[in-house]
Design a protein around this motif. Structure first.
Motif, PDB file in Angstrom:
ATOM      1  N   PRO A 135       0.810  -1.235   0.000  1.00 35.24           N
ATOM      2  CA  PRO A 135       0.000   0.000   0.000  1.00 35.24           C
ATOM      3  C   PRO A 135       0.836   1.275   0.000  1.00 35.24           C
ATOM      4  CG  PRO A 135      -0.852  -1.553   1.608  1.00 35.24           C
ATOM      5  CD  PRO A 135       0.424  -2.139   1.076  1.00 35.24           C
ATOM      6  N   GLY A 136       1.988   1.256   0.647  1.00 35.90           N
ATOM      7  CA  GLY A 136       2.849   2.432   0.693  1.00 35.90           C
ATOM      8  C   GLY A 136       3.486   2.770  -0.645  1.00 35.90           C
ATOM      9  N   ASP A 137       3.454   1.837  -1.586  1.00 37.35           N
ATOM     10  CA  ASP A 137       4.017   2.069  -2.916  1.00 37.35           C
ATOM     11  C   ASP A 137       2.968   2.546  -3.911  1.00 37.35           C
ATOM     12  OD1 ASP A 137       6.643   1.403  -2.284  1.00 37.35           O
ATOM     13  OD2 ASP A 137       6.263  -0.742  -2.584  1.00 37.35           O
ATOM     14  N   ARG A 138       1.719   2.591  -3.498  1.00 34.36           N
ATOM     15  CA  ARG A 138       0.643   3.037  -4.384  1.00 34.36           C
ATOM     16  C   ARG A 138       0.490   4.550  -4.285  1.00 34.36           C
ATOM     17  NH1 ARG A 138      -2.991  -1.434  -1.880  1.00 34.36           N
ATOM     18  NH2 ARG A 138      -1.674  -3.207  -2.455  1.00 34.36           N
ATOM     19  N   GLY A 139       0.066   5.143  -5.370  1.00 29.32           N
ATOM     20  CA  GLY A 139      -0.124   6.596  -5.391  1.00 29.32           C
ATOM     21  C   GLY A 139       1.167   7.375  -5.582  1.00 29.32           C
ATOM     22  N   LEU A 140       2.247   6.688  -5.917  1.00 28.54           N
ATOM     23  CA  LEU A 140       3.540   7.342  -6.105  1.00 28.54           C
ATOM     24  C   LEU A 140       3.935   7.458  -7.578  1.00 28.54           C
ATOM     25  CD1 LEU A 140       5.571   5.548  -3.264  1.00 28.54           C
ATOM     26  CD2 LEU A 140       4.418   7.772  -3.167  1.00 28.54           C
ATOM     27  N   GLY A 141       3.070   7.008  -8.469  1.00 34.21           N
ATOM     28  CA  GLY A 141       3.384   7.040  -9.894  1.00 34.21           C
ATOM     29  C   GLY A 141       3.956   5.747 -10.424  1.00 34.21           C
ATOM     30  N   TYR A 142       4.148   4.755  -9.568  1.00 34.12           N
ATOM     31  CA  TYR A 142       4.706   3.478 -10.027  1.00 34.12           C
ATOM     32  C   TYR A 142       3.778   2.779 -11.011  1.00 34.12           C
ATOM     33  CZ  TYR A 142       8.196   3.712  -6.234  1.00 34.12           C
ATOM     34  OH  TYR A 142       9.218   4.065  -5.392  1.00 34.12           O
ATOM     35  N   GLY A 143       2.480   2.803 -10.745  1.00 32.46           N
ATOM     36  CA  GLY A 143       1.527   2.160 -11.647  1.00 32.46           C
ATOM     37  C   GLY A 143       1.564   2.774 -13.023  1.00 32.46           C
ATOM     38  N   ARG A 144       1.567   4.083 -13.092  1.00 32.71           N
ATOM     39  CA  ARG A 144       1.617   4.771 -14.394  1.00 32.71           C
ATOM     40  C   ARG A 144       2.934   4.467 -15.099  1.00 32.71           C
ATOM     41  NH1 ARG A 144      -0.720   9.008 -17.466  1.00 32.71           N
ATOM     42  NH2 ARG A 144       0.379   8.793 -19.428  1.00 32.71           N
ATOM     43  N   ASP A 145       4.031   4.466 -14.364  1.00 36.74           N
ATOM     44  CA  ASP A 145       5.326   4.143 -14.943  1.00 36.74           C
ATOM     45  C   ASP A 145       5.304   2.727 -15.519  1.00 36.74           C
ATOM     46  OD1 ASP A 145       7.922   5.039 -15.576  1.00 36.74           O
ATOM     47  OD2 ASP A 145       8.780   4.200 -13.741  1.00 36.74           O
ATOM     48  N   ALA A 146       4.741   1.785 -14.774  1.00 35.84           N
ATOM     49  CA  ALA A 146       4.674   0.391 -15.225  1.00 35.84           C
ATOM     50  C   ALA A 146       3.808   0.261 -16.478  1.00 35.84           C
ATOM     51  CB  ALA A 146       4.130  -0.494 -14.109  1.00 35.84           C
ATOM     52  N   VAL A 147       2.669   0.946 -16.501  1.00 38.92           N
ATOM     53  CA  VAL A 147       1.786   0.904 -17.671  1.00 38.92           C
ATOM     54  C   VAL A 147       2.504   1.487 -18.884  1.00 38.92           C
ATOM     55  CG1 VAL A 147      -0.327   1.869 -18.677  1.00 38.92           C
ATOM     56  CG2 VAL A 147      -0.369   0.879 -16.369  1.00 38.92           C
ATOM     57  N   ASP A 148       3.153   2.634 -18.715  1.00 41.05           N
ATOM     58  CA  ASP A 148       3.887   3.254 -19.827  1.00 41.05           C
ATOM     59  C   ASP A 148       4.971   2.319 -20.357  1.00 41.05           C
ATOM     60  OD1 ASP A 148       2.332   5.537 -19.597  1.00 41.05           O
ATOM     61  OD2 ASP A 148       3.871   6.706 -18.557  1.00 41.05           O
ATOM     62  N   MET A 149       5.713   1.684 -19.460  1.00 37.57           N
ATOM     63  CA  MET A 149       6.775   0.768 -19.870  1.00 37.57           C
ATOM     64  C   MET A 149       6.196  -0.435 -20.619  1.00 37.57           C
ATOM     65  SD  MET A 149       8.998   0.905 -16.336  1.00 37.57           S
ATOM     66  CE  MET A 149       9.718  -0.699 -16.585  1.00 37.57           C
ATOM     67  N   LEU A 150       5.116  -0.985 -20.087  1.00 40.80           N
ATOM     68  CA  LEU A 150       4.515  -2.171 -20.695  1.00 40.80           C
ATOM     69  C   LEU A 150       3.957  -1.856 -22.083  1.00 40.80           C
ATOM     70  CD1 LEU A 150       4.249  -5.113 -19.878  1.00 40.80           C
ATOM     71  CD2 LEU A 150       1.974  -4.595 -18.980  1.00 40.80           C
TER      72      LEU A 150
END
Length: 188
Positions: A100-115
């Protein structure tokens, strides 16, 4: 630098990595969070063992990456292309950020962009689709921000906590993605 010079394994904060021996145990810990499990899949939520993840393999129709931070090489989740239909040049995708502490930090968007970069530039796919549960607003905003459009809804398809929720089908075509990246069609 042109898009052909991009490092498709790195984003702004994350990088793709292969599964490491200790990853299965960490992924198993992620599944002990009901919040994580209820957002990452429509299957019933149940903690999964490390052995479950050790048996998962990349195959000809699935490519899965572990997501590690560039800064400290910490495992934060996974990104996958699955159900790849090579003849149709299409795939489904999934992304999960575990803690949960890793959510809302832009990691999801970064992962989607990379994928998406990997799917369109390396695998030469032309369409990526996904499904997101209607209550997962953070994921939905991320997908919309990446260019996905809602293509339909499976009404009341998910039952959680005694309530029914729609399952939203979303898709993105390579030409739509390329226009957002300012890549000419002949460059793909």
């Amino acid at each position: 630098m042109g898009f052909r010079d991009l490092d498709l394994f790195s984003g702004e904060w994350l990088r793709f990595a292969a599964v490491r021996p200790d990853d299965a145990a960490q992924l198993s810990v992620f599944t002990e969070s009901y919040d994580y499990m209820r957002n990452v899949d429509t299957e019933y939520a149940v903690p999964l063992t490390a052995e479950y993840f050790e048996q998962a393999e990349n195959g000809k129709n699935t490519i899965e990456f572990m997501l590690r931070t560039i800064e400290d090489d910490r495992l934060v989740g996974f990104a996958a292309l699955h159900g790849i239909e090579w003849n149709n040049r299409s795939s489904r995708m999934a992304v999960g950020i575990g803690h949960p502490g890793d959510r809302g930090l832009g990691y999801g968007r970064d992962a989607v962009d990379m994928l998406l970069r990997y799917a369109f530039l390396e695998l030469n796919l032309e369409r990526i689709s996904l499904e997101v549960i209607a209550y997962n607003e953070a994921a939905r905003r991320t997908y919309i921000g990446a260019g996905f459009v809602e293509e339909g809804r499976l009404r009341e398809a998910v039952l959680r906590g005694g309530r029914r929720y729609d399952l939203i089908a979303m898709g993105l075509l390579v030409r739509e993605w390329a226009a957002r990246q300012e890549i000419a069609g002949e460059d793909l």
